[in-house]
Design an enzyme around this catalytic site. Structure first.
Site, mmCIF file in Angstrom:
data_model
loop_
_atom_site.group_PDB
_atom_site.id
_atom_site.type_symbol
_atom_site.label_atom_id
_atom_site.label_comp_id
_atom_site.label_asym_id
_atom_site.label_seq_id
_atom_site.Cartn_x
_atom_site.Cartn_y
_atom_site.Cartn_z
ATOM 1 N N GLU A 58 0.745 -1.138 -0.046
ATOM 2 C CA GLU A 58 0.036 0.012 0.022
ATOM 3 C C GLU A 58 0.682 1.272 -0.230
ATOM 4 O OE1 GLU A 58 -0.185 -2.412 2.220
ATOM 5 O OE2 GLU A 58 -1.947 -3.505 1.656
ATOM 6 N N HIS A 109 -14.317 -1.129 4.113
ATOM 7 C CA HIS A 109 -14.222 -1.829 4.964
ATOM 8 C C HIS A 109 -13.795 -1.094 6.235
ATOM 9 C CE1 HIS A 109 -14.139 -4.863 1.865
ATOM 10 N NE2 HIS A 109 -14.269 -5.793 2.877
#
Lengths: 315, 281
Positions: A58, A109
């Protein structure tokens, strides 16, 4: 009600990206090995040559997004909130926020409604983290209608945007006439005794809280605050003037999120009681999402209780 | 390149070094050591190689440069100033509160800076994004990024390397300034990144090892990088931290310390003497 449409905001995100791609040929979508879960997989299927999987990395993805944006691309970088805002915080801060680049972070999420995966994946800190980055816009839509419009607004917005989406299918709150504008809260109910300011999946629960309060003879206003930053100061001040006390409701730690943003405005401009409904500075745990929302007090009953407590604090 | 051209590049690199000393002296802080070690590569890229225009710093098809080791900003600023992006005189304002020359590069304030950097390991990812943009648009431009040998201890660097090779970013050239020193000591002592070429090769790079102070070597390496298709190139440059200032060479203490007046005068005198010697050749 059996006829209520339930959709996860992450689904609306994936669909909106596909819609956007037809209008914007400079649109690029990045993901970090979660395309099936973040729903960017829908985009990947339709536009495989404009989708890049960065793998489980990420930090690098945020930098890649930054670099692409400097060459004129509108980049949507997607992962779970925990990794987009948490793991990659400093990359977002230094390589996207500091140069104020045109990167849109699609964080799915978020919150404890992740459910069974438990605390390691239940990010209740992301709004707080993102709020401290100068120039960052933060959008937390309540349902699929608002999520779709938030994605469109983010694409039009010049600068970094953090969009917060959920895993859980949530009831639709808004109809097709709903208008979304970055930086604007909106009254969903007008009352005289207390104002509830809610964001994300707590909006639908706050609507129920207004009904609970009504049954007890309490008149509550309700504001949907989909933009956490920049926060709509005017509507907060109006709420204090018209009702004299506030309750905030969010699926986030009570520290750093909507409750903090509202309390800051109120404390500095028109002091009044502000009580916060949210995750009470604790980690989440495994369990079915709907059960967890009850366990952590993210429900209509708790909002209504806090509303009565806020009214009691009024001078 | 011919002798006359090389002579000009050598003189320019020495003027860049003077700019590093001038700016850090006036700032009373900054990072001269790792700035002096990259003077040749910056000079070569900005004066010989890259498609850039100081009058149009944002032109869409320009080649990109990302100083991933952002603390070497004094070298980048001195190079950009020499190249005409802004007045050389402004170098004296480095790190002042009213200056656009921030301690680490800011792309929104400094003409010619393509990416804001300074937090180590992040510039290379942005360079990967630029190279991906170039690829999407038909190899429109090339992207160069310079990293420190200490910087490659950051895990993000290797995330970026994996990405660059996986996506076949052959317009990307990663340059490692292997001066062997980082703040806490030699790179082996601190957390050895060696062997560096093998690591980049294992990650799928075309790897070239050179003397980073040799213009012919730099030219040859950059040309090899441009000829290499289907994978990114890593140029591992052996360099001398503090190069061309006698008392700074290979001294870890000059990583992040500015010269005092006497030291400043000595450094400028040494660099002037080197300029005179090259001119006399």
């Amino acid at each position: 009600m059996a006829d209520v449409i339930k959709t996860a905001t992450r689904d609306a995100y994936g669909k909106a990206l596909v819609e956007l791609a037809g209008k914007n040929d400079k649109l690029i979508v990045l993901d970090a090995d979660l395309a099936a879960a973040t729903k960017t997989g829908m985009f990947k299927k339709e536009y495989p040559d404009r989708f890049y999987d960065c793998g489980i990395a990420e930090a690098n993805m945020m930098g890649v997004a930054a670099g692409l944006s400097t060459a004129g691309f509108t980049v949507f970088a997607s992962s779970f909130a925990m990794f987009a805002a948490g793991r990659a915080f400093e990359q977002v801060r230094n390589t996207i926020g500091y140069p104020h680049l045109n990167v849109k972070i699609g964080a799915t999420h978020a919150g404890i409604s992740v459910g069974e995966d438990g605390a390691s994946h239940q990010c209740c800190e992301d709004i707080g983290l993102m709020r401290t980055i100068p120039g960052m816009t933060i959008l937390n839509p309540a349902d699929d209608v608002e999520a779709r419009l938030a994605v469109f607004a983010a694409a039009e917005h010049d600068g970094p945007v953090y969009m917060r989406f959920g895993r859980l299918a949530v009831p639709r709150v808004f109809d097709e006439n709903y208008k979304f504008e970055i930086g604007k809260g909106a009254y969903l109910a007008k009352g005289t005794d207390v104002t509830i300011i809610a964001t994300g999946l707590l909006v639908e629960r706050a609507i129920a809280a207004v009904e609970l309060l009504k049954a007890e003879g309490i008149s509550a206003s309700l504001i949907n605050m989909a933009t956490i930053k920049p926060i709509d100061r005017d509507i907060i001040l109006d709420a204090v003037k018209t009702t004299g006390c506030l309750v905030t409701a969010e699926e986030h730690n009570v520290i750093g999120g909507l409750g903090s943003a509202v309390a800051e405005v109120v404390a500095e401009t028109c002091p009044a009681p502000v009580l916060r409904v949210g995750v009470e500075d604790t980690f989440g745990k495994s369990g079915p999402a709907l059960e967890l929302l009850e366990i952590f007090g993210l429900n209509a009953q708790n909002i209504a209780e806090k509303a009565k407590a806020a009214i009691a604090l009024k001078k | 390149m011919d002798k006359a051209e090389k002579k000009q590049l050598r003189l320019t690199a020495l003027r860049v070094r003077k700019g590093v000393i001038e700016s850090t002296y006036h700032a009373k802080s900054g990072h001269p050591g790792g700035s002096l070690s990259i003077a040749e590569i910056l000079t070569y890229l900005y004066f010989k190689e890259m498609n850039i225009d100081p009058k149009d710093p944002q032109k869409a098809d320009r080649d990109r440069f990302v100083l991933s080791k952002g603390h070497a900003a004094p070298a980048l600023y001195a190079t950009l100033a020499e190249r005409g992006f802004f007045p050389v005189e402004d170098l004296k304002t480095l790190r002042k509160s009213d200056s656009y020359l921030q301690g680490h590069p800011n792309m929104n304030h400094v003409p010619g800076v393509d990416m804001s950097t300074g937090s180590l390991g992040q510039g290379i990812s942005a360079a990967c994004g630029m190279a991906l943009a170039s690829k999407i648009e038909g190899d429109k431009f090339r992207v160069y990024t310079v990293l420190g040998d200490g910087e490659i201890e950051e895990g993000q660097v290797w995330e970026a390397c994996m990405f660059a090779a996986a996506k076949k970013l052959d317009t990307l050239t990663v340059i490692v300034d292997n001066n062997n020193l980082q703040i806490d000591g030699t790179v082996e002592e601190v957390n050895s990144p060696y062997p560096i070429p093998e690591k980049f090769a294992a990650f799928g790079f075309n790897v070239i090892e050179i003397d980073g102070h040799c213009f012919d070597c730099i030219e040859d390496a950059v040309n090899q990088a441009k000829a290499c298709k289907g994978k990114p190139t890593a140029i591992i440059m052996k360099t001398i931290k503090g190069k061309d200032v006698s008392y700074m060479e290979n001294q870890v203490g000059w990583h992040g310390a500015a010269p005092k007046l006497e030291q400043y005068e000595q450094a400028m005198a040494e660099l002037d003497a080197k300029i005179a010697a090259v001119e006399a050749e």
